[in-house]
Design a protein around this motif. Sequence first.
Motif, PDB file in Angstrom:
ATOM      1  N   GLY A 284      43.350  64.927  18.065  1.00 21.99           N
ATOM      2  CA  GLY A 284      42.018  65.491  17.914  1.00 21.99           C
ATOM      3  C   GLY A 284      42.074  67.002  17.898  1.00 21.99           C
ATOM      4  O   GLY A 284      42.807  67.609  18.677  1.00 21.99           O
ATOM      5  N   VAL A 285      41.299  67.608  17.026  1.00 16.72           N
ATOM      6  CA  VAL A 285      41.240  69.062  16.914  1.00 16.72           C
ATOM      7  C   VAL A 285      39.928  69.578  17.489  1.00 16.72           C
ATOM      8  O   VAL A 285      39.912  70.471  18.320  1.00 16.72           O
ATOM      9  CB  VAL A 285      41.369  69.488  15.438  1.00 16.72           C
ATOM     10  CG1 VAL A 285      41.203  70.997  15.304  1.00 16.72           C
ATOM     11  CG2 VAL A 285      42.702  69.042  14.864  1.00 16.72           C
ATOM     12  N   ALA A 286      38.831  69.015  17.037  1.00 14.51           N
ATOM     13  CA  ALA A 286      37.505  69.452  17.496  1.00 14.51           C
ATOM     14  C   ALA A 286      36.503  68.352  17.216  1.00 14.51           C
ATOM     15  O   ALA A 286      36.682  67.569  16.284  1.00 14.51           O
ATOM     16  CB  ALA A 286      37.090  70.742  16.802  1.00 14.51           C
TER      17      ALA A 286
ATOM     18  N   THR B 246      30.122  70.560  21.738  1.00 15.49           N
ATOM     19  CA  THR B 246      31.427  70.587  21.083  1.00 15.49           C
ATOM     20  C   THR B 246      32.569  70.395  22.066  1.00 15.49           C
ATOM     21  O   THR B 246      32.441  70.644  23.264  1.00 15.49           O
ATOM     22  CB  THR B 246      31.639  71.927  20.351  1.00 15.49           C
ATOM     23  OG1 THR B 246      31.516  72.990  21.297  1.00 15.49           O
ATOM     24  CG2 THR B 246      30.632  72.116  19.234  1.00 15.49           C
ATOM     25  N   SER B 247      33.694  69.958  21.511  1.00 17.31           N
ATOM     26  CA  SER B 247      34.952  69.859  22.246  1.00 17.31           C
ATOM     27  C   SER B 247      36.047  70.427  21.363  1.00 17.31           C
ATOM     28  O   SER B 247      36.006  70.238  20.138  1.00 17.31           O
ATOM     29  CB  SER B 247      35.286  68.395  22.570  1.00 17.31           C
ATOM     30  OG  SER B 247      34.278  67.787  23.338  1.00 17.31           O
ATOM     31  N   TYR B 248      37.025  71.082  21.971  1.00 17.32           N
ATOM     32  CA  TYR B 248      38.146  71.648  21.228  1.00 17.32           C
ATOM     33  C   TYR B 248      39.447  71.309  21.931  1.00 17.32           C
ATOM     34  O   TYR B 248      39.531  71.326  23.151  1.00 17.32           O
ATOM     35  CB  TYR B 248      38.032  73.167  21.125  1.00 17.32           C
ATOM     36  CG  TYR B 248      36.912  73.644  20.235  1.00 17.32           C
ATOM     37  CD1 TYR B 248      35.675  74.002  20.757  1.00 17.32           C
ATOM     38  CD2 TYR B 248      37.099  73.740  18.854  1.00 17.32           C
ATOM     39  CE1 TYR B 248      34.649  74.423  19.935  1.00 17.32           C
ATOM     40  CE2 TYR B 248      36.074  74.169  18.020  1.00 17.32           C
ATOM     41  CZ  TYR B 248      34.856  74.508  18.569  1.00 17.32           C
ATOM     42  OH  TYR B 248      33.831  74.937  17.750  1.00 17.32           O
ATOM     43  N   ALA B 249      40.471  71.064  21.125  1.00 17.89           N
ATOM     44  CA  ALA B 249      41.804  70.898  21.682  1.00 17.89           C
ATOM     45  C   ALA B 249      42.305  72.258  22.163  1.00 17.89           C
ATOM     46  O   ALA B 249      42.025  73.286  21.544  1.00 17.89           O
ATOM     47  CB  ALA B 249      42.748  70.343  20.625  1.00 17.89           C
ATOM     48  N   ASP B 250      43.054  72.260  23.257  1.00 19.05           N
ATOM     49  CA  ASP B 250      43.570  73.518  23.803  1.00 19.05           C
ATOM     50  C   ASP B 250      44.428  74.268  22.782  1.00 19.05           C
ATOM     51  O   ASP B 250      44.437  75.495  22.754  1.00 19.05           O
ATOM     52  CB  ASP B 250      44.386  73.245  25.061  1.00 19.05           C
ATOM     53  CG  ASP B 250      43.514  72.829  26.239  1.00 19.05           C
ATOM     54  OD1 ASP B 250      44.061  72.250  27.192  1.00 19.05           O
ATOM     55  OD2 ASP B 250      42.290  73.077  26.195  1.00 19.05           O
TER      56      ASP B 250
ATOM     57  N   LYS C  89      41.939  76.337  20.478  1.00 19.92           N
ATOM     58  CA  LYS C  89      40.813  77.106  21.018  1.00 19.92           C
ATOM     59  C   LYS C  89      40.947  78.579  20.652  1.00 19.92           C
ATOM     60  O   LYS C  89      42.017  79.168  20.760  1.00 19.92           O
ATOM     61  CB  LYS C  89      40.746  76.951  22.537  1.00 19.92           C
ATOM     62  CG  LYS C  89      40.025  75.705  22.980  1.00 19.92           C
ATOM     63  CD  LYS C  89      39.926  75.630  24.487  1.00 19.92           C
ATOM     64  CE  LYS C  89      39.227  74.356  24.910  1.00 19.92           C
ATOM     65  NZ  LYS C  89      39.198  74.203  26.391  1.00 19.92           N
ATOM     66  N   GLY C  90      39.845  79.144  20.197  1.00 22.91           N
ATOM     67  CA  GLY C  90      39.840  80.537  19.783  1.00 22.91           C
ATOM     68  C   GLY C  90      40.184  80.734  18.321  1.00 22.91           C
ATOM     69  O   GLY C  90      39.985  81.818  17.772  1.00 22.91           O
TER      70      GLY C  90
ATOM     71  N   ASN D 151      43.420  82.599  11.608  1.00 25.34           N
ATOM     72  CA  ASN D 151      44.727  82.927  12.182  1.00 25.34           C
ATOM     73  C   ASN D 151      45.659  81.705  12.165  1.00 25.34           C
ATOM     74  O   ASN D 151      46.250  81.337  13.183  1.00 25.34           O
ATOM     75  CB  ASN D 151      44.567  83.458  13.608  1.00 25.34           C
ATOM     76  CG  ASN D 151      45.840  84.059  14.154  1.00 25.34           C
ATOM     77  OD1 ASN D 151      46.729  84.454  13.393  1.00 25.34           O
ATOM     78  ND2 ASN D 151      45.946  84.123  15.466  1.00 25.34           N
ATOM     79  N   LEU D 152      45.749  81.107  11.004  1.00 28.51           N
ATOM     80  CA  LEU D 152      46.536  79.882  10.876  1.00 28.51           C
ATOM     81  C   LEU D 152      48.008  80.130  11.131  1.00 28.51           C
ATOM     82  O   LEU D 152      48.545  81.193  10.795  1.00 28.51           O
ATOM     83  CB  LEU D 152      46.323  79.271   9.493  1.00 28.51           C
ATOM     84  CG  LEU D 152      44.994  78.519   9.345  1.00 28.51           C
ATOM     85  CD1 LEU D 152      44.634  78.348   7.872  1.00 28.51           C
ATOM     86  CD2 LEU D 152      45.076  77.169  10.032  1.00 28.51           C
TER      87      LEU D 152
END
Length: 122
Positions: free
Chosen positions: A44-46, A54-58, A61-62, A81-82
Amino acid sequence: DVQLVESGGGSVQAGGSLRLSCVSIGSTYTMAWFRQAPGKEREGVAAIDSERRTSYADSVKGRVTISKDNAMNILYLQLINLKPEDTAMYYCAAVDRRYTRYPPLTRDEYTNWGRGTQVTVS
């Protein structure tokens, strides 16, 4: 069933940006982005729900922002910032359920899946 169609993937250099889109044919309450790199598990990413929780994978994040146009049933994922480790097939997922807490990033919770869009970072 809800049909999901992703777009927006591509090849970019490290430090670049992409915006992924997922059109949902049919409404659904909770949606998410997952990704799967070759030889790895789908992660999972987001995730986001219709209340915009929302939820984001650590790991992202950012660098990632998920958003959802509830009226048009379109899900977005803005990636900035890939890094080369972001290279993967990105999948849109959906489930018509409201969770008590934040939308989950657990693969088994989602019942509808798109076919994916490839993101390659070099």
